[in-house]
Design an enzyme around this catalytic site. Structure first.
Site, PDB file in Angstrom:
ATOM      1  N   ASP A   1      -3.316   4.307  -2.044  1.00 27.39           N
ATOM      2  CA  ASP A   1      -4.258   4.823  -1.042  1.00 27.39           C
ATOM      3  C   ASP A   1      -4.168   6.347  -1.056  1.00 27.39           C
ATOM      4  O   ASP A   1      -3.583   6.955  -0.172  1.00 27.39           O
ATOM      5  CB  ASP A   1      -3.899   4.249   0.329  1.00 27.39           C
ATOM      6  CG  ASP A   1      -4.916   4.611   1.402  1.00 27.39           C
ATOM      7  OD1 ASP A   1      -6.024   5.064   1.047  1.00 27.39           O
ATOM      8  OD2 ASP A   1      -4.597   4.433   2.590  1.00 27.39           O
TER       9      ASP A   1
ATOM     10  N   LYS B   1      -6.894   8.392  -1.409  1.00 29.35           N
ATOM     11  CA  LYS B   1      -8.125   8.951  -0.819  1.00 29.35           C
ATOM     12  C   LYS B   1      -8.571  10.194  -1.583  1.00 29.35           C
ATOM     13  O   LYS B   1      -8.641  11.309  -1.031  1.00 29.35           O
ATOM     14  CB  LYS B   1      -7.917   9.261   0.665  1.00 29.35           C
ATOM     15  CG  LYS B   1      -7.615   8.019   1.507  1.00 29.35           C
ATOM     16  CD  LYS B   1      -7.654   8.317   2.984  1.00 29.35           C
ATOM     17  CE  LYS B   1      -7.381   7.112   3.845  1.00 29.35           C
ATOM     18  NZ  LYS B   1      -5.985   6.624   3.818  1.00 29.35           N
TER      19      LYS B   1
ATOM     20  N   ASP C   1     -12.334  15.243  -5.094  1.00 23.15           N
ATOM     21  CA  ASP C   1     -12.300  16.547  -5.758  1.00 23.15           C
ATOM     22  C   ASP C   1     -13.544  16.575  -6.650  1.00 23.15           C
ATOM     23  O   ASP C   1     -14.424  15.722  -6.507  1.00 23.15           O
ATOM     24  CB  ASP C   1     -10.983  16.680  -6.554  1.00 23.15           C
ATOM     25  CG  ASP C   1     -10.571  18.133  -6.774  1.00 23.15           C
ATOM     26  OD1 ASP C   1     -11.447  18.947  -7.127  1.00 23.15           O
ATOM     27  OD2 ASP C   1      -9.391  18.448  -6.615  1.00 23.15           O
TER      28      ASP C   1
ATOM     29  N   LYS D   1       0.848  -1.211   0.000  1.00 24.08           N
ATOM     30  CA  LYS D   1       0.000   0.000   0.000  1.00 24.08           C
ATOM     31  C   LYS D   1       0.874   1.247   0.000  1.00 24.08           C
ATOM     32  O   LYS D   1       1.729   1.431   0.866  1.00 24.08           O
ATOM     33  CB  LYS D   1      -0.925   0.004   1.211  1.00 24.08           C
ATOM     34  CG  LYS D   1      -1.961   1.127   1.138  1.00 24.08           C
ATOM     35  CD  LYS D   1      -2.962   1.052   2.265  1.00 24.08           C
ATOM     36  CE  LYS D   1      -2.517   1.751   3.515  1.00 24.08           C
ATOM     37  NZ  LYS D   1      -2.426   3.224   3.422  1.00 24.08           N
TER      38      LYS D   1
ATOM     39  N   THR E   1     -10.504   5.281  10.289  1.00 22.06           N
ATOM     40  CA  THR E   1     -10.433   4.517  11.544  1.00 22.06           C
ATOM     41  C   THR E   1      -9.862   5.363  12.682  1.00 22.06           C
ATOM     42  O   THR E   1      -9.899   4.966  13.836  1.00 22.06           O
ATOM     43  CB  THR E   1      -9.591   3.240  11.359  1.00 22.06           C
ATOM     44  OG1 THR E   1      -8.479   3.544  10.531  1.00 22.06           O
ATOM     45  CG2 THR E   1     -10.400   2.140  10.730  1.00 22.06           C
TER      46      THR E   1
ATOM     47  N   ARG F   1       2.196   0.063  11.041  1.00 19.77           N
ATOM     48  CA  ARG F   1       3.182   0.197  12.105  1.00 19.77           C
ATOM     49  C   ARG F   1       3.350  -1.036  12.975  1.00 19.77           C
ATOM     50  O   ARG F   1       4.421  -1.228  13.561  1.00 19.77           O
ATOM     51  CB  ARG F   1       2.839   1.423  12.963  1.00 19.77           C
ATOM     52  CG  ARG F   1       3.140   2.722  12.242  1.00 19.77           C
ATOM     53  CD  ARG F   1       2.451   3.902  12.877  1.00 19.77           C
ATOM     54  NE  ARG F   1       1.013   3.875  12.653  1.00 19.77           N
ATOM     55  CZ  ARG F   1       0.174   4.805  13.084  1.00 19.77           C
ATOM     56  NH1 ARG F   1       0.630   5.840  13.763  1.00 19.77           N
ATOM     57  NH2 ARG F   1      -1.113   4.720  12.827  1.00 19.77           N
TER      58      ARG F   1
END
Ligand code: C5P
Length: 248
Positions: free
Chosen positions: A69, A71, A74, A42, A133, A213
């Site tokens: 990713d 996101k 527009d 990703k 999240t 992470r």
């Protein structure tokens, strides 16, 4: 499983490694090191801003499916044109913000298809981000509304918290569900307000688990990846496992 043993290819295709770093060399190093455990890489805003589109080819060369990713949110014309460019790069997944609405998402879906067709590639899966999240204040009805937007726009899937997978699948049984914010037991949740364990997400029916992470910041990354894999094996059935292939 030990450190030299690769994860089952099937399970690996359900695991996305979040390469949240700011240079291509570091991303390539992480990607090579963790390839035995992950099938999808990703690329978020940080890495894409630092390394640009060439990072997609780099990760494909390392044997990954690439998940951009970005996101996007527009106006439809802008999103459609950007998606057309991104669809021609060989990426397998691209995210859009569902809050942008069905017209924007539909422009993205169409742009991805056109870009991929132009390059002779398979159409990437458009994913609608439902609720971040990290957002602990999202009103309860918002998930259903955003999943409905994804369906109306003919997105292949949604990004949602583990706790939202069951409801998302009830509304859209054919949607791919992509779940970030995952933490094995005992690992700090950082900025993720609605985190869950990878095993809980898989048991809930998630199709693609995003791991960042919990592995990339671990002292021993390979051991952390291996421990996650081991926690998932009992919950994974390659027959029952939902497809991560772009659906349309
Ligand atoms: O490090 P961590 O596992 O928290 O990384 C989660 C990744 O998933 C980040 O790249 C983040 O941008 C992404 N993400 C998220 N929540 C969403 C959608 C994407 O955390 N709703």
């Amino acid at each position: 499983m030990n450190g030299t043993e690769a994860a089952e290819p099937d399970l690996r295709s359900h695991l996305a490694l979040a390469l949240d770093v700011d240079d291509a060399v570091e991303a390539g190093r992480l990607a090579r090191e963790l390839r035995p455990w992950f099938g999808v890489a990703k690329v978020g805003l940080e890495l894409f801003s630092a390394a640009g589109p060439s990072v997609v080819a780099l990760l494909i060369d390392e044997g990954y499916k690439v998940f951009l990713d970005l996101k996007m949110a527009d106006i439809p014309n802008t999103v459609g044109k950007a998606a057309r460019v991104l669809g021609s790069l060989g990426t397998s997944y691209l995210t859009f913000h569902a809050f942008a609405g069905p017209a924007v998402l539909r422009a993205g879906v169409d742009g991805l298809r056109e870009g991929a067709e132009r390059a002779g590639l398979e159409t990437p899966a458009a994913l609608a981000v439902t609720v971040l999240t990290s957002d602990s204040d999202a009103p309860p009805h918002i998930l259903a509304k955003r999943v409905a937007i994804a369906i109306e726009a003919r997105c292949a899937g949604v990004v949602c918290a583990a706790s939202d997978v069951v409801e998302a699948k009830q509304i859209g049984p054919r949607l791919i569900t992509v779940v970030p914010g995952l933490r094995p037991p005992g690992i700090p949740s950082h900025d993720q307000a609605r985190s869950a364990t990878p095993a809980a997400a898989l048991s809930a029916g998630a199709d693609l688990l995003v791991i960042g992470r919990a592995v990339t910041s671990a002292e021993d990354r390979q051991a952390a990846a291996e421990a996650i894999l081991a926690s998932l094996q009992p919950h994974f059935s390659s027959e029952g496992g939902a497809s991560t292939a772009p659906a349309r």
